[in-house]
Write a protein that holds these residues in place. Structure first.
Motif, short mmCIF file in Angstrom:
data_model
loop_
_atom_site.label_atom_id
_atom_site.label_comp_id
_atom_site.label_asym_id
_atom_site.label_seq_id
_atom_site.Cartn_x
_atom_site.Cartn_y
_atom_site.Cartn_z
N SER A 210 -6.71 -4.91 -1.00
CA SER A 210 -5.70 -5.58 -0.18
C SER A 210 -5.36 -4.70 1.02
CB SER A 210 -4.43 -5.83 -1.01
OG SER A 210 -3.80 -4.59 -1.24
N LEU A 211 -4.75 -5.29 2.03
CA LEU A 211 -4.33 -4.52 3.21
C LEU A 211 -3.33 -3.43 2.81
CD1 LEU A 211 -4.05 -7.49 5.69
CD2 LEU A 211 -5.44 -5.44 6.12
N ASP A 212 -2.42 -3.76 1.89
CA ASP A 212 -1.41 -2.77 1.48
C ASP A 212 -2.06 -1.58 0.78
OD1 ASP A 212 0.70 -4.01 2.60
OD2 ASP A 212 1.36 -5.04 0.76
N ASP A 213 -3.03 -1.86 -0.11
CA ASP A 213 -3.71 -0.76 -0.80
C ASP A 213 -4.53 0.08 0.19
OD1 ASP A 213 -2.59 -1.56 -3.13
OD2 ASP A 213 -4.39 -2.48 -3.97
N PHE A 214 -5.12 -0.59 1.16
CA PHE A 214 -5.89 0.12 2.19
C PHE A 214 -4.98 1.08 2.95
CE2 PHE A 214 -7.51 0.11 6.67
CZ PHE A 214 -8.73 0.74 6.45
N ARG A 215 -3.82 0.56 3.35
CA ARG A 215 -2.86 1.39 4.11
C ARG A 215 -2.43 2.61 3.28
NH1 ARG A 215 0.81 -0.89 7.85
NH2 ARG A 215 0.65 -2.85 6.73
N THR A 216 -2.09 2.38 2.02
CA THR A 216 -1.61 3.47 1.17
C THR A 216 -2.69 4.54 0.98
OG1 THR A 216 -0.24 1.87 0.03
CG2 THR A 216 -0.58 3.96 -1.09
N ALA A 217 -3.91 4.07 0.71
CA ALA A 217 -5.00 5.04 0.46
C ALA A 217 -5.30 5.85 1.72
CB ALA A 217 -6.25 4.29 0.00
N LEU A 218 -5.30 5.19 2.85
CA LEU A 218 -5.64 5.86 4.10
C LEU A 218 -4.54 6.84 4.53
CD1 LEU A 218 -7.97 5.78 6.11
CD2 LEU A 218 -6.71 4.07 7.43
N ALA A 219 -3.28 6.46 4.28
CA ALA A 219 -2.15 7.31 4.69
C ALA A 219 -2.24 8.68 4.02
CB ALA A 219 -0.83 6.62 4.36
N ALA A 220 -2.71 8.71 2.77
CA ALA A 220 -2.82 9.98 2.05
C ALA A 220 -3.79 10.93 2.75
CB ALA A 220 -3.27 9.71 0.62
N ASP A 221 -4.86 10.36 3.31
CA ASP A 221 -5.90 11.17 3.97
C ASP A 221 -5.62 11.42 5.44
OD1 ASP A 221 -7.61 11.68 2.00
OD2 ASP A 221 -9.11 10.15 2.52
N ALA A 222 -5.25 10.33 6.15
CA ALA A 222 -5.25 10.37 7.62
C ALA A 222 -3.84 10.34 8.22
CB ALA A 222 -6.06 9.19 8.16
N GLY A 223 -2.82 10.23 7.37
CA GLY A 223 -1.45 10.17 7.87
C GLY A 223 -1.03 8.74 8.16
N PRO A 224 0.30 8.50 8.18
CA PRO A 224 0.80 7.12 8.29
C PRO A 224 0.46 6.43 9.62
CG PRO A 224 2.61 8.73 8.29
CD PRO A 224 1.36 9.49 8.00
N ALA A 225 0.40 7.20 10.73
CA ALA A 225 0.19 6.54 12.03
C ALA A 225 -1.20 5.91 12.10
CB ALA A 225 0.38 7.55 13.16
#
Ligand SMILES: NC(=O)c1ccc[n+]([C@@H]2O[C@H](COP(=O)([O-])OP(=O)(O)OC[C@H]3O[C@@H](n4cnc5c(N)ncnc54)[C@H](OP(=O)(O)O)[C@@H]3O)[C@@H](O)[C@H]2O)c1
Length: 276
Positions: A210-225
């Motif tokens: 899902s888009l939400d899971d994608f955002r959460t997983a990516l934020a851990a690696d690449a930061g929220p922005a």
């Protein structure tokens, strides 16, 4: 000075397309000025005071915006860049754009009405996202996860984009053109990942999320922005609107674009996916 003797300013000169544009211009014997935060004449999209010194004396400019033309501030930045380019006597602009993005269209229109010689290179998703970009980590971990299920994308090779951009920067006949540059085939992300698995010999799975899971997983690696930016970009463009082939490579260069499977074999041969 002859136009061929004036430098071409390449923005994003160390990035996926900019680096290839620099190499090709140098191979043609064109003087090149690299434009990024780390270049000799620094260019920083966050520091407008750096723009005029980087543009001064350039004959043509390759404009690869960072992080993406989809961000809200992009049209204002492109408007300002175009005004400075006109003011310092730049003759030609080549804009790297993204397919299906509303804000990118605004930026294209600004360049289109600049009064300068210009070409728009509107690209689909890069093959190189899998070996030089944010999907490399997933490939190395053995599982690539994207918020895309059955949607198909005509992934394009950055070498083809650079060939088109350099033709537009150096040769006549591309003024006013809008080149939709895509690969020759529509692939789902699962198809693309399977092609990389075959080429690299790695065990590799694709997981639609899902888009939400994608955002959460990516934020851990690449930061929220960056996570927010890429998530909103995926929401905008991965809805089927880009499920068509473009003829930009063929029209600009008179040859077909490179197929994803062929690109994947070449990337595997460099050893980039042989780690971990
Ligand atoms: N990736 C895709 O699939 C895709 C598809 C279509 C269009 N595009 C477009 O391609 C463009 C580049 O995207 P990309 O993700 O592939 O990145 P990229 O070209 O790999 O970006 C990295 C480059 O940008 C420079 N850079 C980073 N921050 C900067 C700043 N604040 N000011 C000036 N330069 C900066 C970096 O050099 P320094 O670190 O030295 O500053 C480096 O040269 C975007 O406009 C995007 O819309 C991408």
């Amino acid at each position: 000075m002859n136009q061929q003797d004036s430098p071409v300013l390449v923005l994003g000169a160390t990035g996926k397309t900019g680096r290839r544009v620099v190499d090709r211009l140098r191979a043609r014997g064109r003087p090149v000025r690299a434009g990024s935060r780390r270049s000799t004449t620094p260019f920083d999209w966050q520091a407008p005071a750096t723009w005029a010194p980087a543009l001064a004396g350039a004959d043509a400019v390759y404009v690869s915006f960072f992080p993406d033309l989809a961000v809200p501030e992009a049209p204002t930045a492109i408007e300002e860049l175009v005004a400075i380019a006109r003011g310092v006597g730049v003759r030609r602009l080549v804009l790297l754009s993204g397919r299906g993005e509303a804000n990118a269209r605004r930026c294209e229109a600004i360049v289109g009405s600049s009064g300068l010689s210009h070409t728009i290179v509107r690209a689909s998703w890069f093959d190189q996202n899998f070996d030089e970009g944010h999907l490399l980590g997933g490939v190395l971990d053995g599982i690539v996860a994207m918020p895309a299920d059955r949607v198909r994308e005509p992934f394009v090779d950055c070498d083809d984009i650079a060939d088109v951009a350099v033709a537009a920067l150096c040769d006549d006949g591309h003024d006013g053109e809008l080149y939709e540059v895509t690969g020759p085939r529509l692939l789902t992300f699962a198809d693309a990942v399977a092609a990389i698995a075959r080429a690299s010999g790695r065990e590799l799975d694709y997981l639609p999320i899902s888009l939400d899971d994608f955002r959460t997983a990516l934020a851990a690696d690449a930061g929220p922005a960056l996570a927010n930016l890429l998530t909103e970009l995926c929401r905008e463009v991965l809805d089927g609107r880009n499920e068509s082939l473009g003829d930009g490579v063929e029209r600009a260069l008179g040859r077909a674009p490179r197929d994803f499977a062929d690109w994947a074999r070449g990337a595997a041969a460099t050893g980039v996916w042989a780690q971990r």
